[in-house]
Design an enzyme around this catalytic site. Structure first.
Site, PDB file in Angstrom:
ATOM      1  N   GLN A 178      16.090 -54.235  13.606  1.00  0.00           N
ATOM      2  CA  GLN A 178      17.533 -54.416  13.541  1.00  0.00           C
ATOM      3  C   GLN A 178      18.033 -54.785  12.141  1.00  0.00           C
ATOM      4  O   GLN A 178      17.291 -55.307  11.312  1.00  0.00           O
ATOM      5  CB  GLN A 178      17.975 -55.494  14.531  1.00  0.00           C
ATOM      6  CG  GLN A 178      17.971 -55.054  15.980  1.00  0.00           C
ATOM      7  CD  GLN A 178      16.662 -55.298  16.678  1.00  0.00           C
ATOM      8  OE1 GLN A 178      15.627 -55.468  16.042  1.00  0.00           O
ATOM      9  NE2 GLN A 178      16.689 -55.313  17.995  1.00  0.00           N
ATOM     10  N   TYR A 197       2.617 -45.278  10.903  1.00  0.00           N
ATOM     11  CA  TYR A 197       1.402 -44.972  11.642  1.00  0.00           C
ATOM     12  C   TYR A 197       0.151 -45.048  10.762  1.00  0.00           C
ATOM     13  O   TYR A 197      -0.944 -44.778  11.231  1.00  0.00           O
ATOM     14  CB  TYR A 197       1.496 -43.588  12.287  1.00  0.00           C
ATOM     15  CG  TYR A 197       1.966 -42.467  11.378  1.00  0.00           C
ATOM     16  CD1 TYR A 197       1.123 -41.894  10.437  1.00  0.00           C
ATOM     17  CD2 TYR A 197       3.270 -41.973  11.477  1.00  0.00           C
ATOM     18  CE1 TYR A 197       1.552 -40.862   9.609  1.00  0.00           C
ATOM     19  CE2 TYR A 197       3.707 -40.945  10.654  1.00  0.00           C
ATOM     20  CZ  TYR A 197       2.842 -40.389   9.723  1.00  0.00           C
ATOM     21  OH  TYR A 197       3.259 -39.374   8.902  1.00  0.00           O
ATOM     22  N   GLN A 224      12.016 -48.300  19.773  1.00  0.00           N
ATOM     23  CA  GLN A 224      12.474 -48.497  21.147  1.00  0.00           C
ATOM     24  C   GLN A 224      13.864 -47.913  21.359  1.00  0.00           C
ATOM     25  O   GLN A 224      14.152 -47.332  22.399  1.00  0.00           O
ATOM     26  CB  GLN A 224      12.476 -49.992  21.474  1.00  0.00           C
ATOM     27  CG  GLN A 224      11.086 -50.602  21.463  1.00  0.00           C
ATOM     28  CD  GLN A 224      11.125 -52.123  21.473  1.00  0.00           C
ATOM     29  OE1 GLN A 224      12.190 -52.747  21.425  1.00  0.00           O
ATOM     30  NE2 GLN A 224       9.955 -52.739  21.526  1.00  0.00           N
ATOM     31  N   GLU A 525      18.697 -57.976  24.148  1.00  0.00           N
ATOM     32  CA  GLU A 525      17.638 -58.747  24.781  1.00  0.00           C
ATOM     33  C   GLU A 525      18.267 -60.024  25.298  1.00  0.00           C
ATOM     34  O   GLU A 525      18.997 -60.720  24.569  1.00  0.00           O
ATOM     35  CB  GLU A 525      16.517 -59.084  23.794  1.00  0.00           C
ATOM     36  CG  GLU A 525      15.612 -57.916  23.499  1.00  0.00           C
ATOM     37  CD  GLU A 525      14.451 -58.297  22.592  1.00  0.00           C
ATOM     38  OE1 GLU A 525      14.369 -59.484  22.199  1.00  0.00           O
ATOM     39  OE2 GLU A 525      13.644 -57.421  22.278  1.00  0.00           O
TER      40      GLU A 525
END
Length: 631
Positions: A178, A197, A224, A525
């Site tokens: 964020q 990665y 996400q 969240e």
């Protein structure tokens, strides 16, 4: 944001003290790790020691040394007070054989100073990698979950991995979460990967935001959720839970939702690109303030050169952390705009923005910290105000609100109509806790009509370096000490939010009571730390508070792509009834909603009793509702 390691909570200013004590003396060349800043074309326009302006005539090695020195200080400086802006005058930086390969740490802004992104070319890379910490058991933990608070804008990255190993050379890595905007960026010559990665795992990431940008292949990887707005892509590789495309050329379709979990708007309902610094023919700073647009698609700079107005720097009052709020208010009252240079500002009285069309622009994540319960900033019920690039922190004495736009019902019936010139908040971030104890009743309150919120992260800290009573840095005291009841409250009508991220507040995270509101991507969240179910129960007995509530009297509202996640790590037995609450009426349309369990706690339904339960039996597997009310 889900934090998987104790090391993150204990790594703060105390751990970084030796490095910070050494500092960075920007005006001296103390060897290769601290190159002298380049000379500015107009010394009268100096923006302070923490702003470095590069010129393409500088040796690549000197530029590399300077950016490396800033990164070395900011790499792990999650809750420090240092802030930096690295600005590049038009030209090309780096060569095919000697590319400029930059890494961006906390509270660092990297920006070009051209009229178009392609006026500044970085032949090399501008990257963010996983941040590797050590778990309590000594095992490595490499994640991007805490890669917050950094910015890139207005430049062209000609991807060049010369000298890097084969994996690193495969893409420009932007592994962030964020509060990390990418705006007006053109990526050519290689992939743009939102996941690192190449570093050891688990490689989790939880971003993010891209606007007014162009890239070929974008590798979403482990992200996400993500909003990409008014941009152009060749390919978008995958999605995890919630990927939203708004006005994007080359966007995928929604076919098969939630596999993949794509939400696609052909056009962005309301948009205004963020103001940005540029230079005139004599090298003097100017600020471009783009105009608001409706029903847009693709990048602004390819279509119309980004329509709007250009303001010379003399129209701004340039402030530093030592500037008093009284001086800022006096300058605003005289008709000046406000430019906040990098740093942390202690704000003991309100910075009041009263004049229509005023621009408040922060550089390098300039941060306003409330002192003595002050309201750090208010914006009057006037059209066209733009506040951009500013972080607002709660202080140790409770503030009623951190940013208030208009007074309650103050603009209803007023003569002005701001539909074509909305007050706009771009990359305005909020924190309650984290670097220190924070207390606020509400973070952001929007009372005016016709307001655009373009990317915000409103965060009550789930981790930090606060010195709680007794010196304990744990969660048991956080609920009672770091108090933030409401994240965002919207009373105004015709308010639009593009990229609304709100987390961990102690009651409803976002309450929307205004009519004809629109949200394009919502991420939430719920708080991690309610001690008991009684602490997390509404007065009417409903278990828990929703992450997003549309007021009971609202007749028209739109939400596209919304997620509410649960992780009750202090008390896994806690239950939340609904991730979302909204009246069941035809004018209220919520499109593509989800809840998900992150490892502890239960949410029984996605929205108003609709949608399946998430709990420890299906951790990481979302429950979706395609449309509410169900069609």
């Amino acid at each position: 944001m889900l934090n998987l390691t104790t090391a993150t909570r204990t790594l703060g200013r105390r751990a970084l003290a030796p490095a910070l004590a050494a500092g960075l003396v920007l005006a001296s060349a103390a060897g290769p790790a601290a190159a002298a800043p380049p000379q500015r074309a107009d010394p009268a326009q100096d923006l302070g020691a923490n702003v470095t302006v590069f010129d393409p005539s500088m040796p690549v090695a000197d530029i590399q040394a300077r950016v490396d020195a800033v990164y070395a200080q900011q790499k792990d400086n999650q809750f420090g007070e240092e802030r930096y802006a690295l600005l590049f005058r038009p030209g090309t930086y780096g060569t095919d054989d000697q590319p400029l390969q930059m890494k961006v740490g906390y509270y660092t802004e990297v920006a070009g100073l051209g009229a178009s992104p392609d006026d500044v070319t970085i032949n090399g890379k501008v990257e963010v990698y996983n941040r590797c910490l050590t778990n309590d058991d000594g095992t490595p933990n490499c994640i991007a979950l805490d890669n917050f608070w950094r910015t890139i804008s207005n430049l062209h990255i000609a991807v060049n991995g010369t000298g890097q190993d084969g994996c690193r050379a495969s893409a420009n890595f932007w592994a962030v979460s964020q509060a990390v905007p990418m705006r007006r960026v053109d990526v050519t010559g290689g992939n743009l990967s939102l996941q690192d990665y190449c570093t050891a795992g688990p490689q989790f990431a939880s971003g993010g935001f891209i606007a007014d940008s162009r890239a070929g292949t974008v590798i979403n990887g482990s992200q996400q959720q993500w909003l990409i707005r008014n941009s152009e892509v060749g390919t978008w590789t995958n999605g995890v839970w919630n990927q939203v495309f708004s006005g994007v050329e080359g966007a995928p379709t929604e076919d098969g939702f939630p596999t993949p979990p794509y939400t696609v708007l052909d056009e962005t309902p309301v948009s205004r690109e963020k103001p940005y610094l540029t230079t005139d023919a004599r090298g003097r700073f100017e600020v471009v303030v783009p105009a608001a647009q409706r029903g847009t698609r693709g990048t602004s700079w390819e279509q119309d050169g980004t329509s709007g107005r250009t303001l010379p720097l003399r129209d701004f009052f340039v402030a530093s952390p030592s500037t008093s709020v009284k001086d800022m208010d006096n300058a605003l009252a005289r008709g000046k705009n406000l430019l906040l240079t990098p740093g942390v500002y202690d704000v003991d009285r309100t910075i009041a923005v009263k004049r229509a069309g005023t621009v408040v622009l922060g550089l390098g994540h300039a941060t306003l910290t409330a002192v003595g319960g002050a309201v750090p900033m208010t914006v009057a019920d006037v059209p066209g105000v733009v506040v951009a690039g500013v972080t607002i922190d709660a202080g140790t004495t409770e503030s009623p609100v951190l940013l208030q736009v208009g007074k309650k019902n103050g603009n209803h019936g007023r003569a002005h109509d701001a539909a074509d010139d909305p007050t706009t908040l771009s990359d305005v971030f909020f924190r309650v806790g984290g670097p220190h104890v924070g207390k606020a009743d509400t973070a952001l309150e929007v009372n005016s009509d016709d307001v655009l919120v373009d990317h915000t992260w409103v965060w009550r800290g789930d981790h930090g370096v606060e010195d709680f009573s007794g010196g304990f840095l744990g969660d048991d005291e956080r609920w009672a000490v770091n108090t933030g009841r409401q994240g965002v409250v919207v009373h105004g009508d015709d308010v639009t939010a593009t990229g609304l991220f709100v987390e961990h507040f102690q009651k409803v995270n976002t309450t929307w009571d205004g009519e004809r509101g629109t949200t394009v991507l919502y991420q939430n969240e719920l708080p991690y730390d309610p001690p008991t179910q009684a602490d997390w129960t509404q007065p009417d007995g409903t278990l828990g508070y929703p992450g997003y509530k549309v007021g009971d009297a609202v007749t028209t509202h739109r939400l596209y792509g919304g997620g509410s996640y649960v992780y009750n790590r202090n008390n896994p037995s806690i239950v939340t009834e609904n991730g979302f609450e909204a009246p069941t009426t035809p004018g209220v349309q919520l499109h593509h909603l989800l809840t998900v369990n992150l490892g502890a706690g239960t949410t029984r339904h996605v929205v108003e009793g609709v949608g399946g339960q998430v709990d420890n039996s299906n951790t990481g597997t979302p429950q979706y509702v395609v449309d509410y009310p169900v069609r």
